[in-house]
Write a protein that holds these residues in place. Structure first.
Motif, PDB file in Angstrom:
ATOM      1  N   VAL A 140       0.855  -1.171   0.000  1.00 53.15           N
ATOM      2  CA  VAL A 140       0.000   0.000   0.000  1.00 53.15           C
ATOM      3  C   VAL A 140       0.899   1.233   0.000  1.00 53.15           C
ATOM      4  N   SER A 199      -0.402   6.995   0.774  1.00 52.96           N
ATOM      5  CA  SER A 199      -1.726   7.615   0.703  1.00 52.96           C
ATOM      6  C   SER A 199      -2.847   6.586   0.639  1.00 52.96           C
ATOM      7  N   GLY A 200      -2.524   5.297   0.835  1.00 53.15           N
ATOM      8  CA  GLY A 200      -3.581   4.297   0.945  1.00 53.15           C
ATOM      9  C   GLY A 200      -4.033   3.670  -0.356  1.00 53.15           C
ATOM     10  N   GLU A 201      -3.174   3.748  -1.374  1.00 52.60           N
ATOM     11  CA  GLU A 201      -3.493   3.072  -2.634  1.00 52.60           C
ATOM     12  C   GLU A 201      -2.937   1.652  -2.603  1.00 52.60           C
ATOM     13  N   ILE A 202      -3.734   0.696  -3.098  1.00 54.37           N
ATOM     14  CA  ILE A 202      -3.255  -0.681  -3.176  1.00 54.37           C
ATOM     15  C   ILE A 202      -2.308  -0.819  -4.364  1.00 54.37           C
ATOM     16  N   GLN A 257     -14.497  -6.193  -4.228  1.00 65.59           N
ATOM     17  CA  GLN A 257     -13.279  -5.551  -4.729  1.00 65.59           C
ATOM     18  C   GLN A 257     -13.049  -5.896  -6.196  1.00 65.59           C
ATOM     19  N   TRP A 266     -12.496   0.110   3.210  1.00 58.45           N
ATOM     20  CA  TRP A 266     -11.557   0.837   4.084  1.00 58.45           C
ATOM     21  C   TRP A 266     -11.014   2.082   3.401  1.00 58.45           C
ATOM     22  N   GLN A 267     -10.838   2.010   2.081  1.00 61.55           N
ATOM     23  CA  GLN A 267     -10.349   3.200   1.380  1.00 61.55           C
ATOM     24  C   GLN A 267     -11.401   4.304   1.352  1.00 61.55           C
ATOM     25  N   LYS A 285     -12.170  11.384   1.582  1.00 55.03           N
ATOM     26  CA  LYS A 285     -11.578  10.701   0.446  1.00 55.03           C
ATOM     27  C   LYS A 285     -12.509  10.784  -0.769  1.00 55.03           C
ATOM     28  N   TYR A 292     -12.211  13.117  -4.378  1.00 52.41           N
ATOM     29  CA  TYR A 292     -12.267  12.568  -5.735  1.00 52.41           C
ATOM     30  C   TYR A 292     -13.395  13.212  -6.541  1.00 52.41           C
TER      31      TYR A 292
END
Lengths: 410, 410
Positions: A139, A142-145, B75, B98-99, B120, B124
């Protein structure tokens, strides 16, 4: 009590029966009194299935969304493996990449691990849990996979082993260890009981396919003791460490080979200072990986540059070169496809200057023409005709007496 | 410019073609100038497949690991839908639970949403992106993946709509709206153009199956304007709001029914102050949901208590009662299986006291025996023989003139 990181690849967790088998291997370690952190890949063909799903909606999926999609594969495996261990009565917890604190650079599909926040895992280990971590994923801050690209699960395992200061990192795979060469091609191939990081790195880079170079590099940098062994067969694997505890003090320890090589020659370029730089910067900007490079100065004004690429990139490479003809100023392009690369690897070469010569003579004696050569301190690579690849490998395997290595058993 | 949350269920995203169809619906909204946040479920049967995988290793998977496993389903959908929209040229981003900042209580498999950190998503939206959120899932404060239980994606959608102060929340499903009763059973069933939260809540609780009660409750609490509509057919759906804009000022607006009901009677319990409490606390502690409860005092010392349960819990309920006989002190247990519950729902009942009477007479006129009755301000439920359920529903549908509702079209 040792702390061991164990990694099981996609084939090893390919179906429910194999996952149960993996659970057994883990239980053996735990019953042995060791602490275990397990890293797993996606189950067998599940990644292919996810890719096929994506192809159903677009030919060019965004890398971010592919990471979002593919990272579900390992998440499925960790939960199923955790359930299998819990069913056997073992206290187990599964963690995704982000839960395990695997922080990567902000780059999708091929991210590098920047940091590993180990507290989550160490806390679980303290409470006596077996910790199962999803490989191949991380990750960003900034929390992006993200995913780690090819061999990503190996890299995850080595990174965890380094961060946790594990006593050992076991890479379980579908082969029983690192062989002198591919045993599917050369039946005399022998398993090595140990090999150095540098040798493994050369073999990995040369396409031996057992371990990803990035993982080996990571292991070398952090001095992680790696073993490669089979998840199916109870058999000692190959230890990868700083100095191979050389059983036979071999000069050459392994042979690597790959087919599907194309040689491109860019002829009649002006012999100026920026020529080489121009051509390879242009190719890199177009994501074309170049392997061996040879420059041949014809006269003070002209130079020929030859390089090898994977044949898959052949058409694209020609297009890129033609598009940039006005900058590169070459006269013509020649090419030869249907080639293969055969390499010998061994730390012993450093102190044995004649090794390359032995290789060339050995190939020449059986009538094989060498078209390109490239060397490093512990490696010599030759490019030859693809049809002669197997003969070359067999010849060199015998020449360097690799079939005489004793297979060490426990 | 309106901000609309759109939710598409598992059937609506069941395969690649349907996902492309969903992309079209979203694009229509965007081209209409609206901002869109999309919530999706797992693709069709994928949840069943994941459950089957878990069953391969254990009969009793831990809830934590099931959440880990099942959350991969949504997902997959978010990434594929995002790719489909990107393929059409729309700037889109997918987010897991969670994101997306969906914080739940620390309880697996059936967690409630505690908080929604909206930054978040709003960030966006500000950059003009279509935001796709995985339904049914969230994360605890300590970073554990949770799922929201049945109807979880509906709840996600409503929670997002509430937190983002969306102008509307559209629930796209495989029916075209909320009907007076199940159109698969009663062919005269008509679609309602609007219904109040409370009526919907009664219908949802009574098993009408279109929307989960928790989602309706959430919508009522935060005054989210909900619509239920078809993802397949371009047709006005049903609006759910505080006061239904009553098209015909109906007293009864809907009929709900469910089979598989069992009536249990606990006879000869001592008529003391803790009797009722004891019995239902015991059942609740064993996870047995009781529906209708009737107490019938026989004399000053003895009482009979009857209640209805889902027939699936029949054996378990008897076991629990017998195990606790020494505390509950009853004389005997009687039971009747093969029953059904048929209910009428409508806000208009509050000011129309005779409605229950009409219902009972109507059923009695066609020879249907009522075995239990339960009422709320806007609902009357009866328990009858399961074989007479359809006849009862058809009779009541006609009695309350529900087939005369005009279907409103745009």
């Amino acid at each position: 009590m040792a702390l061991v990181v164990q990694k099981f690849g996609g084939t090893s967790v390919g179906n429910i029966e194999r996952i149960k088998n993996v659970a057994n291997r883990i239980i053996n370690m735990v019953e042995n009194g060791d602490q275990v952190v397990v890293v797993v890949s996606a189950m067998g063909k599940s990644t292919d299935e996810l890719v096929a799903l994506a192809k159903g909606v677009t030919e060019k999926p965004s890398k971010r969304e592919m990471d979002m999609l593919l990272s579900t594969g390992e998440q499925v495996t960790i939960s199923i493996l955790a359930m299998a261990l819990q069913e056997r009565g073992y206290d187990t917890v599964s963690l995704t990449g982000w839960q395990a604190g695997i922080i990567t650079e902000a780059c999708h599909s091929n991210a590098r691990i920047l940091n590993f926040e180990k507290e989550k895992i160490t806390n679980y280990l303290t409470t006596g849990k077996i910790v199962i971590v999803a490989g191949f994923q991380g990750v960003t801050e900034s929390g992006e996979i993200t995913t780690l690209g090819r061999g990503g699960s190996d890299t995850t395992a080595v990174a965890l082993a380094a961060g946790l200061k594990a006593d050992r990192c076991d890479i379980f795979t579908d082969v029983t260890g690192v062989f002198t060469t591919d045993p599917r091609v050369v039946k005399e191939a022998r398993k090595l009981s140990s090999i150095s990081y540098d040798e493994m790195l050369e073999l990995a880079n040369l396409g031996a396919g057992v371990l990803h170079p990035r993982a080996v590099e990571f292991a070398k940098n952090y001095q992680v003791k790696l073993t490669v062994r089979s998840s199916m067969v109870e058999e000692e694997g190959t230890m990868i460490e700083e100095e191979a505890s050389v059983e036979e003090n071999l000069v050459v320890r392994g042979l690597a080979f790959e087919s599907n090589v194309t040689k491109i020659s860019v002829c009649g370029m002006p012999n100026n200072i920026s020529g080489l730089s121009n051509i390879f910067t242009t190719l890199a900007a177009n994501n074309i990986n170049v392997d061996i490079i040879i420059q041949n100065v014809i006269d003070s004004e002209n130079t020929n540059i030859s390089f090898s690429i994977n044949s898959e990139k052949f058409t694209e490479t020609l297009e890129v070169l033609e598009e940039n003809r006005s900058v590169l100023l070459f006269e013509e392009i020649q090419h030869e496809t249907g080639l293969a690369k055969v390499s010998i690897v061994g730390s012993g070469m450093i102190s044995n200057p004649g090794v390359a010569g032995i290789m060339f003579k050995s190939l020449s004696d059986v009538g094989i023409l060498i078209k390109m050569v490239s060397t490093s301190e512990i490696k010599v690579s030759t490019v030859i005709d693809q049809n002669e690849m197997v003969k070359a490998v067999e010849t060199l395997h015998k020449e360097f007496k690799l079939e005489e290595i004793k297979v060490l058993q426990r």
